[in-house]
Design a protein around this motif. Structure first.
Motif, PDB file in Angstrom:
ATOM      1  N   ARG A  42       0.928  -1.194   0.045  1.00 15.10           N
ATOM      2  CA  ARG A  42      -0.067  -0.038  -0.054  1.00 15.10           C
ATOM      3  C   ARG A  42       0.960   1.303  -0.017  1.00 15.10           C
ATOM      4  O   ARG A  42       1.304   1.716   0.963  1.00 15.10           O
ATOM      5  N   ALA A  43       1.022   1.750  -1.287  1.00 15.43           N
ATOM      6  CA  ALA A  43       2.022   2.668  -1.351  1.00 15.43           C
ATOM      7  C   ALA A  43       1.578   4.018  -0.663  1.00 15.43           C
ATOM      8  O   ALA A  43       2.570   4.781  -0.028  1.00 15.43           O
ATOM      9  N   GLU A  44       0.420   4.307  -0.423  1.00 13.98           N
ATOM     10  CA  GLU A  44      -0.162   5.533   0.185  1.00 13.98           C
ATOM     11  C   GLU A  44      -0.106   5.550   1.380  1.00 13.98           C
ATOM     12  O   GLU A  44       0.131   6.657   2.080  1.00 13.98           O
ATOM     13  N   LEU A  45      -0.104   4.448   2.226  1.00 11.67           N
ATOM     14  CA  LEU A  45       0.472   4.514   3.536  1.00 11.67           C
ATOM     15  C   LEU A  45       1.693   4.656   3.828  1.00 11.67           C
ATOM     16  O   LEU A  45       2.222   5.117   4.711  1.00 11.67           O
ATOM     17  N   LEU A  46       2.606   4.026   2.991  1.00  7.79           N
ATOM     18  CA  LEU A  46       4.046   4.173   3.113  1.00  7.79           C
ATOM     19  C   LEU A  46       4.464   5.642   2.717  1.00  7.79           C
ATOM     20  O   LEU A  46       5.266   6.258   3.498  1.00  7.79           O
ATOM     21  N   ASP A  47       3.879   6.166   1.888  1.00  7.48           N
ATOM     22  CA  ASP A  47       3.913   7.771   1.558  1.00  7.48           C
ATOM     23  C   ASP A  47       3.803   8.540   2.807  1.00  7.48           C
ATOM     24  O   ASP A  47       4.495   9.425   3.296  1.00  7.48           O
TER      25      ASP A  47
END
Length: 267
Positions: A42-47
């Motif tokens: 989940r890229a959005e959570l990592l960002d």
């Protein structure tokens, strides 16, 4: 000291960093001044996590996909970094009897919980050895110390992680690289809910004194890695439980575990 020093080109790669124990381990290393590489689907959570840390890079990847795992080493090199600490935290859990679970889901669990650990260790540990410094933290569970009825694949996967890491640690003796297994008991992270066991339900079945907070587990893990521990079980009650798990006769232990596991009523 078992942890390599902070450097401009070295980093801590944490898989499953988007939430729970992985997120807190990333925060703990960042607090200690390390640059962290955050890996999860989940890229959005990592960002969002990366913006709250001082030095963090995001590499979104699905670790169930061998091709995406294979690409991580080049992506790390593309950042101009080397992995000085590898944290294999990403994991899945399925719930139910072997006779009723989805084979595809079981194989995905094996890819993430077992194959990804072997794959990433095989890709990053050689570089650590050649540099003469590094550390590996592979996340298992108290369930690694014995079979887990109604979660047979999960318990077996975590037992693999424990055995694999202990063997690797012995092989690494004298190289400047260390390896440890983190074996937490129940932790309030939402991980169980993804497997079909909400924390609220699990708390009715497991004693309150066994439960740990993700931040406490992360601190215990990094502190244990720093002092050279090889097996890290956060919380005294869970260390006792792990000992009993190892020593109790299987004919006595397995029926008790099977009767008390919430998966028994969901098949």
């Amino acid at each position: 000291m078992a942890l390599p020093p902070v450097s401009d080109t070295g980093a801590v790669l944490v898989t499953g960093a988007s939430s729970g124990i992985g997120e807190q381990i990333a925060r703990e290393f960042a607090r200690r001044g390390y640059r962290v590489i955050l890996v999860a689907r989940r890229a959005e959570l990592l960002d969002a996590l990366a913006t709250s840390l001082r030095r963090a890079d995001v590499l979104a990847a699905d670790l169930a996909d061998p091709a995406q795992r294979a690409g991580l080493a080049d992506r790390v090199a593309g950042l101009g970094l080397t992995v000085d600490v590898l944290v294999n935290n990403a994991g899945l859990a399925n719930l139910g009897a072997v006779a009723s679970v989805d084979p595809a889901a079981e194989l995905r669990l094996v890819e993430v919980d077992v194959a990804a650990v072997v794959d990433l260790c095989g890709r990053f540990v050689p570089g650590m050895v050649s540099r003469g410094r590094g550390a590996v933290l592979n996340v298992a569970s108290v369930g690694a110390f014995g079979p887990v009825p109604w979660q047979a694949s999960y318990g077996a996967a975590k037992a693999f992680v424990l055995s694999y890491t202990q063997a690797m640690g012995e092989e690494l003796r004298g190289t400047g690289v260390t390896a440890a297994t983190l074996c937490p008991g129940p932790v309030r992270t939402g991980f169980g809910e993804a497997a079909g066991i909400p924390d609220e339900e699990a708390e009715k079945l497991l004693p309150k004194f066994l439960w740990e907070q993700a931040g406490d587990v992360a601190r215990t893990a990094v502190e244990g890695l720093a002092r050279g521990a090889t097996v890290i079980v956060p919380g005294a009650p869970n260390r006792v439980a792990a000992l009993l798990y190892r020593l109790a006769p299987r004919w006595l232990l397995l029926p008790i575990l099977a009767r008390s596991h919430p998966g028994r009523t969901r098949t």
